[in-house]
Design an enzyme around this catalytic site. Structure first.
Site, PDB file in Angstrom:
ATOM      1  CB  THR A   8      -0.828  -0.005   1.257  1.00 28.76           C
ATOM      2  OG1 THR A   8      -2.059  -1.097   0.902  1.00 28.76           O
ATOM      3  CG2 THR A   8      -1.592   1.388   1.434  1.00 28.76           C
ATOM      4  CB  SER A  51       2.742  -8.086   1.528  1.00 30.78           C
ATOM      5  OG  SER A  51       1.489  -7.727   2.074  1.00 30.78           O
ATOM      6  CB  THR A  81       0.482  -3.574   6.524  1.00 32.53           C
ATOM      7  OG1 THR A  81      -0.573  -3.399   5.624  1.00 32.53           O
ATOM      8  CG2 THR A  81       1.318  -2.259   6.382  1.00 32.53           C
ATOM      9  CG  ASP A  82      -2.501  -7.118   3.702  1.00 31.04           C
ATOM     10  OD1 ASP A  82      -2.886  -6.357   4.486  1.00 31.04           O
ATOM     11  OD2 ASP A  82      -3.105  -7.488   2.522  1.00 31.04           O
TER      12      ASP A  82
HETATM   13  N1  ASP Z   1      -2.859  -5.310   0.712  1.00 29.33           N
HETATM   14  C1  ASP Z   1      -1.732  -4.480   1.009  1.00 29.33           C
HETATM   15  C2  ASP Z   1      -0.546  -5.254   0.889  1.00 29.33           C
HETATM   16  O1  ASP Z   1      -0.260  -5.860   1.935  1.00 29.33           O
HETATM   17  C3  ASP Z   1      -2.106  -3.778   2.370  1.00 29.33           C
HETATM   18  C4  ASP Z   1      -1.019  -2.845   2.745  1.00 29.33           C
HETATM   19  O2  ASP Z   1       0.151  -2.845   2.381  1.00 29.33           O
HETATM   20  O3  ASP Z   1      -1.045  -2.382   3.872  1.00 29.33           O
HETATM   21  O4  ASP Z   1       0.260  -5.375   0.051  1.00 29.33           O
END
Ligand code: ASP
Length: 325
Positions: A8, A51, A81-82
């Site tokens: 993200t 991710s 973050t995932d």
């Molecule tokens: N869907 C995103 C990922 O993990 C979420 C994020 O980056 O916070 O790639």
């Protein structure tokens, strides 16, 4: 050194929904106040993905890049973050250097109001160049808090304060540009890095969460399928399963390492409290390996790395006992 993997923090709007779009140099250019930190940051775009689509091989390849870096004071990795609670722990297990490695990301995409990526990146850079961060393994910096990758969890789908370390809390914080650690960390555990050999058989570790009314059919499915090399059971409470699941788990534990963790999200898996059918005492006697303080996701990462590194079966339980923090 800044290494970008996507996520993200690097996403911008495309036809209404956000997708990976920005490289590491663009992320840096969006950080107000970075010049005031007085640090030269080199960039490397390693991956550009969500991710959830990162693989063990991606991360082991990244670990090889980290090992080869010379003459840098600190390393920042940006990613989604995932999966950060898993990727961070994986890197923590295989990275043996003392140079700080700090992972960060964003809960709000770069194109959204109140995007948190620039502030997180600035805090991560400050942490990565902090002498106090040396030798602590992989850290996760989000929302001005510093967490051990070995303990942190993503606990909310959208909150900018989604990252928490339920067992032990954050290691430190960044305030007014100053990095403060609250105390020393307990010793890290590292594992020999599995070789990145494309002919190496792929390691598959199943993760099964126990739920009300489970009758063991999923465990039976694992027993019928040769694809699996290990399993993690996310048990109820302190590490419990419905009594009817025990016979299948007992058989599974004779076929592969089976680790018992808790689905609760905090606290250790128990070892000597509950003696009823399906309690942890019976499961451990049946050969399951206690995950200690590791939650099911981190236990699966450790088991995967141990199996991929060719660690003999008899050494897996001691490795888990050793990984407890
Ligand atoms: N869907 C995103 C990922 O993990 C979420 C994020 O980056 O916070 O790639």
């Amino acid at each position: 050194m800044l290494i970008g993997l996507g996520g993200t923090i690097a996403m911008a709007s495309s036809a209404g929904a956000v997708v990976p779009a920005l490289g590491a140099a663009q992320l840096l250019a969006a950080v107000p106040g970075l010049a005031g930190v007085g640090v030269d940051v080199e960039v490397l775009d390693f991956r550009q993905t969500s991710s959830a689509s990162l693989s063990f091989d991606d991360l082991l390849g990244l670990a090889a890049v980290l090992d080869a870096l010379d003459g840098v004071d600190g390393i920042v990795i940006t990613q989604g973050t995932d999966s950060m609670e898993e990727t961070g722990y994986l890197l923590d297990l295989v990275y043996r250097g003392d140079t700080p490695v700090v992972m960060t990301g964003a809960m709000r995409a770069a194109s959204l109001a109140g995007a948190d990526g620039p502030a997180n990146l600035l805090a991560a850079v400050r942490t990565a160049i902090s002498p106090e961060a040396r030798g602590r393994g992989v850290l996760v910096v989000m929302a001005d808090e510093i967490h051990a990758a070995s303990r942190v969890r993503k606990t909310h789908t959208t909150s900018v304060a989604a990252f928490r370390s339920p067992d032990g809390g954050a290691l430190g914080e960044i305030t007014e540009g100053r990095v403060r650690f609250a105390g020393a960390m307990t010793a890290r555990r590292t594992v020999a890095t599995p070789a990145l050999d494309p002919r190496r058989p792929r390691v598959r570790v199943a993760l099964l969460t126990m739920a009300l009314g489970d009758d063991g059919t999923l465990v039976e499915a694992l027993l019928r399928d040769d694809a699996w090399h290990g399993a993690v059971i996310a048990g109820f409470g302190g590490g419990h399963v419905p009594a009817g699941v025990v016979p299948a788990l007992r058989r599974l534990a004779t076929r592969m390492p089976v680790v018992l963790a808790s689905r609760t999200g905090a606290g250790p898996v128990l070892t000597s409290s509950y003696g009823y059918p399906g309690g942890e005492v019976e499961l451990l006697a049946a050969g399951l390996i206690p995950a200690g303080m590791l939650d099911p996701l981190k236990a699966r990462v450790l088991l995967h790395v141990l199996l991929a590194a060719g660690v003999p079966g008899a050494e897996i339980a001691p490795a888990f006992a050793d990984a407890v923090r």
